[in-house]
Design an enzyme around this catalytic site. Structure first.
Site, PDB file in Angstrom:
ATOM      1  N   SER A   1       0.839  -1.137  -0.051  1.00  0.00           N
ATOM      2  CA  SER A   1      -0.001  -0.206  -0.074  1.00  0.00           C
ATOM      3  C   SER A   1       0.506   1.188  -0.142  1.00  0.00           C
ATOM      4  CB  SER A   1      -1.108   0.089   1.060  1.00  0.00           C
ATOM      5  OG  SER A   1      -0.250   0.104   2.327  1.00  0.00           O
ATOM      6  N   SER A   2       2.354   1.228   0.243  1.00  0.00           N
ATOM      7  CA  SER A   2       3.029   2.310   0.198  1.00  0.00           C
ATOM      8  C   SER A   2       4.583   1.864   0.196  1.00  0.00           C
ATOM      9  CB  SER A   2       2.634   3.190   1.438  1.00  0.00           C
ATOM     10  OG  SER A   2       3.636   2.641   2.671  1.00  0.00           O
TER      11      SER A   2
ATOM     12  N   ASP B   1      -3.230  -8.627   7.095  1.00  0.00           N
ATOM     13  CA  ASP B   1      -2.299  -8.423   8.328  1.00  0.00           C
ATOM     14  C   ASP B   1      -1.197  -9.515   8.507  1.00  0.00           C
ATOM     15  OD1 ASP B   1      -1.008  -7.719  10.699  1.00  0.00           O
ATOM     16  OD2 ASP B   1      -2.907  -7.274  11.738  1.00  0.00           O
TER      17      ASP B   1
ATOM     18  N   SER C   1      14.888  -7.421   3.073  1.00  0.00           N
ATOM     19  CA  SER C   1      15.742  -7.331   4.226  1.00  0.00           C
ATOM     20  C   SER C   1      16.109  -5.849   4.000  1.00  0.00           C
ATOM     21  CB  SER C   1      16.851  -8.374   3.989  1.00  0.00           C
ATOM     22  OG  SER C   1      17.822  -7.858   4.930  1.00  0.00           O
TER      23      SER C   1
ATOM     24  N   TYR D   1      14.693  -3.252  14.829  1.00  0.00           N
ATOM     25  CA  TYR D   1      14.682  -3.234  13.225  1.00  0.00           C
ATOM     26  C   TYR D   1      15.763  -4.215  12.697  1.00  0.00           C
ATOM     27  CZ  TYR D   1      14.222  -1.484   8.266  1.00  0.00           C
ATOM     28  OH  TYR D   1      14.205  -1.774   6.946  1.00  0.00           O
TER      29      TYR D   1
ATOM     30  N   LYS E   1      15.804  -7.712  10.635  1.00  0.00           N
ATOM     31  CA  LYS E   1      16.296  -7.917   9.375  1.00  0.00           C
ATOM     32  C   LYS E   1      17.466  -8.958   9.454  1.00  0.00           C
ATOM     33  CE  LYS E   1      13.676  -4.958   7.273  1.00  0.00           C
ATOM     34  NZ  LYS E   1      12.821  -5.530   6.162  1.00  0.00           N
TER      35      LYS E   1
HETATM   36  N1  LIG Z   1      12.118   2.721   2.678  1.00  0.00           N
HETATM   37  C1  LIG Z   1      13.561   2.459   2.883  1.00  0.00           C
HETATM   38  O1  LIG Z   1      14.628   3.243   2.934  1.00  0.00           O
HETATM   39  C2  LIG Z   1      13.968   1.012   3.055  1.00  0.00           C
HETATM   40  C3  LIG Z   1      15.199   0.720   3.190  1.00  0.00           C
HETATM   41  C4  LIG Z   1      15.664  -0.619   3.652  1.00  0.00           C
HETATM   42  C5  LIG Z   1      14.426  -1.599   3.644  1.00  0.00           C
HETATM   43  N2  LIG Z   1      13.190  -1.226   3.676  1.00  0.00           N
HETATM   44  C6  LIG Z   1      12.222  -2.216   3.611  1.00  0.00           C
HETATM   45  O2  LIG Z   1      11.255  -2.061   2.392  1.00  0.00           O
HETATM   46  C7  LIG Z   1       9.774  -2.417   2.864  1.00  0.00           C
HETATM   47  C8  LIG Z   1       9.134  -1.481   2.676  1.00  0.00           C
HETATM   48  O3  LIG Z   1       9.372  -0.329   3.609  1.00  0.00           O
HETATM   49  P1  LIG Z   1       9.117   1.168   3.177  1.00  0.00           P
HETATM   50  O4  LIG Z   1       9.765   1.980   4.223  1.00  0.00           O
HETATM   51  O5  LIG Z   1       9.589   1.512   1.720  1.00  0.00           O
HETATM   52  O6  LIG Z   1       7.596   1.162   3.102  1.00  0.00           O
HETATM   53  P2  LIG Z   1       6.534   1.841   4.264  1.00  0.00           P
HETATM   54  O7  LIG Z   1       5.983   3.362   3.739  1.00  0.00           O
HETATM   55  O8  LIG Z   1       7.185   1.858   5.689  1.00  0.00           O
HETATM   56  O9  LIG Z   1       5.423   0.746   4.069  1.00  0.00           O
HETATM   57  C9  LIG Z   1       5.410  -0.210   5.012  1.00  0.00           C
HETATM   58  C10 LIG Z   1       4.259  -1.223   4.271  1.00  0.00           C
HETATM   59  O10 LIG Z   1       4.027  -2.329   5.073  1.00  0.00           O
HETATM   60  C11 LIG Z   1       2.635  -2.641   5.333  1.00  0.00           C
HETATM   61  N3  LIG Z   1       2.565  -3.059   6.713  1.00  0.00           N
HETATM   62  C12 LIG Z   1       2.891  -2.556   7.760  1.00  0.00           C
HETATM   63  N4  LIG Z   1       2.604  -3.642   8.752  1.00  0.00           N
HETATM   64  C13 LIG Z   1       1.819  -4.518   8.191  1.00  0.00           C
HETATM   65  C14 LIG Z   1       1.107  -5.719   8.569  1.00  0.00           C
HETATM   66  N5  LIG Z   1       0.888  -6.172   9.898  1.00  0.00           N
HETATM   67  N6  LIG Z   1       0.498  -6.450   7.531  1.00  0.00           N
HETATM   68  C15 LIG Z   1       0.585  -6.278   6.304  1.00  0.00           C
HETATM   69  N7  LIG Z   1       1.219  -5.233   5.918  1.00  0.00           N
HETATM   70  C16 LIG Z   1       1.647  -4.334   6.980  1.00  0.00           C
HETATM   71  C17 LIG Z   1       1.955  -1.232   5.165  1.00  0.00           C
HETATM   72  O11 LIG Z   1       0.762  -1.296   4.801  1.00  0.00           O
HETATM   73  P3  LIG Z   1      -0.515  -1.353   5.799  1.00  0.00           P
HETATM   74  O12 LIG Z   1      -0.385  -0.085   6.996  1.00  0.00           O
HETATM   75  O13 LIG Z   1      -1.682  -0.647   4.844  1.00  0.00           O
HETATM   76  O14 LIG Z   1      -0.816  -2.430   6.038  1.00  0.00           O
HETATM   77  C18 LIG Z   1       3.047  -0.548   4.089  1.00  0.00           C
HETATM   78  O15 LIG Z   1       2.443  -0.848   2.754  1.00  0.00           O
HETATM   79  C19 LIG Z   1       9.933  -2.838   4.614  1.00  0.00           C
HETATM   80  O16 LIG Z   1      10.435  -4.344   4.519  1.00  0.00           O
HETATM   81  C20 LIG Z   1      11.355  -2.117   4.907  1.00  0.00           C
HETATM   82  O17 LIG Z   1      11.897  -2.663   6.081  1.00  0.00           O
HETATM   83  C21 LIG Z   1      12.933   0.082   3.175  1.00  0.00           C
END
Ligand SMILES: NC(=O)c1ccc[n+]([C@@H]2O[C@H](COP(=O)([O-])OP(=O)(O)OC[C@H]3O[C@@H](n4cnc5c(N)ncnc54)[C@H](OP(=O)(O)O)[C@@H]3O)[C@@H](O)[C@H]2O)c1
Length: 275
Positions: A14-15, A53, A130, A144, A148
């Site tokens: 969703s995001s 969820d 990860s 976190y 990971k």
């Molecule tokens: N952004 C970065 O810089 C970065 C860097 C390294 C790794 N990551 C990894 O990339 C992934 C996405 O992160 P992001 O920061 O880009 O996105 P984000 O904006 O933090 O979005 C998190 C997503 O996870 C969903 N979510 C959270 N809890 C959930 C649950 N209990 N069940 C189902 N869905 C759930 C949320 O949707 P709902 O609230 O609608 O459920 C949302 O779609 C994560 O695994 C994060 O650790 C991100």
């Protein structure tokens, strides 16, 4: 992509990076079945969006049941995640548990439903999100980072076990991307101005926020994953990060965690009085 339309299930779509990856796969011709808590069901932007969820076994089962009725997965991409910012000392057990339950056990639950389906179909591809934090620690992100690291170890075991069934596993290790939403990065309840870590915490969280806001392009990450998933064979690890973050991983690996911690501590905590 070949003429037969393939299906991918994407969690946390969703995001953030989950949404960008789902959109890139859709643009590449995949049928996308997306899951997140905020979805209520139905079509959106050319994707089927179902409630999910990952911390709730029944919700995971229901998502997989409904998704399988539409089309079984040729690929599964697991992006659902969150973090709690806080010191190791003050982050509560319940806060640690919430992060592990979402990031790591959430993946475990979805995989346990999807693996039998992929085995019966003779194969599939599983992509697990990860992070650079899966390879090294960053101050005030211990929950976190632990989640990971758990994913990294779990994925190594998984890949060996499922290979004979034609199932391939890939860990994606993103560096900072300007995609994440603050609502998935709450502060631990104890992180108030009275905390003995308050100065260091303020410095580190400002740095973390700055790096994410100015991070890499999430569309590029989505397109990279879509290109890789189109290949017959996928790599076990794919790091998608800035040159600085690649360098930090090499320093950590080749010069050791001790030297890396001096560098990282300076980077995150340099302007504090108490630190
Ligand atoms: N952004 C970065 O810089 C970065 C860097 C390294 C790794 N990551 C990894 O990339 C992934 C996405 O992160 P992001 O920061 O880009 O996105 P984000 O904006 O933090 O979005 C998190 C997503 O996870 C969903 N979510 C959270 N809890 C959930 C649950 N209990 N069940 C189902 N869905 C759930 C949320 O949707 P709902 O609230 O609608 O459920 C949302 O779609 C994560 O695994 C994060 O650790 C991100």
């Amino acid at each position: 992509m070949d003429n037969v339309q393939k299906t991918v299930w994407v969690t946390g779509a969703s995001s953030g990076l989950g949404l960008h990856t789902a959109m890139a796969l859709r643009d590449d011709g995949w049928q996308v079945i997306a899951g997140a808590r905020s979805f209520t069901g139905g079509q959106k932007d050319g994707m089927t969006c179902l409630p999910l969820d990952v911390t709730d076994e029944e919700s995971v089962r229901e998502f997989c049941r409904r998704a399988a009725e539409i089309a079984p997965p040729d690929a599964l991409v697991q992006c659902a995640g969150m973090l709690v910012l806080g010191s190791c000392e003050e982050t509560r057990t319940e806060e640690f548990r919430r992060v592990m339950d979402t990031n790591w056990l959430g993946m475990v639950r979805v995989n346990r439903e999807v693996l039998p389906v992929m085995r019966r179909r003779g194969g599939g591809k599983i992509v697990l999100f990860s992070s650079i934090n899966g390879l090294m620690g960053i101050p005030f992100q211990s929950a976190y980072t632990a989640s990971k690291h758990a994913i990294e170890g779990y994925a190594e075991c998984l890949a060996m076990e499922v290979k004979p069934f034609g199932i391939q596993v890939m860990l994606v290790e993103p560096g900072d991307h300007r995609s994440g939403s603050d609502k998935y990065r709450p502060h631990a309840a104890a992180m108030t101005l009275e905390s003995p870590y308050a100065d260091a915490y303020e410095s580190a969280t400002a740095r973390i926020h700055h790096d994410e806001t100015n991070g890499s392009d999430p569309d590029v990450l989505g397109r990279k994953i879509a290109r890789i998933l189109d290949r017959k064979r996928i790599p076990f690890r794919k790091r998608i990060a800035s040159a600085d973050q690649h360098l930090a991983v090499y320093v950590h690996r080749f010069l050791g965690a001790r030297i890396n911690s001096v560098v990282l501590r300076k980077y995150y905590i340099k302007r504090t009085k108490k630190a």
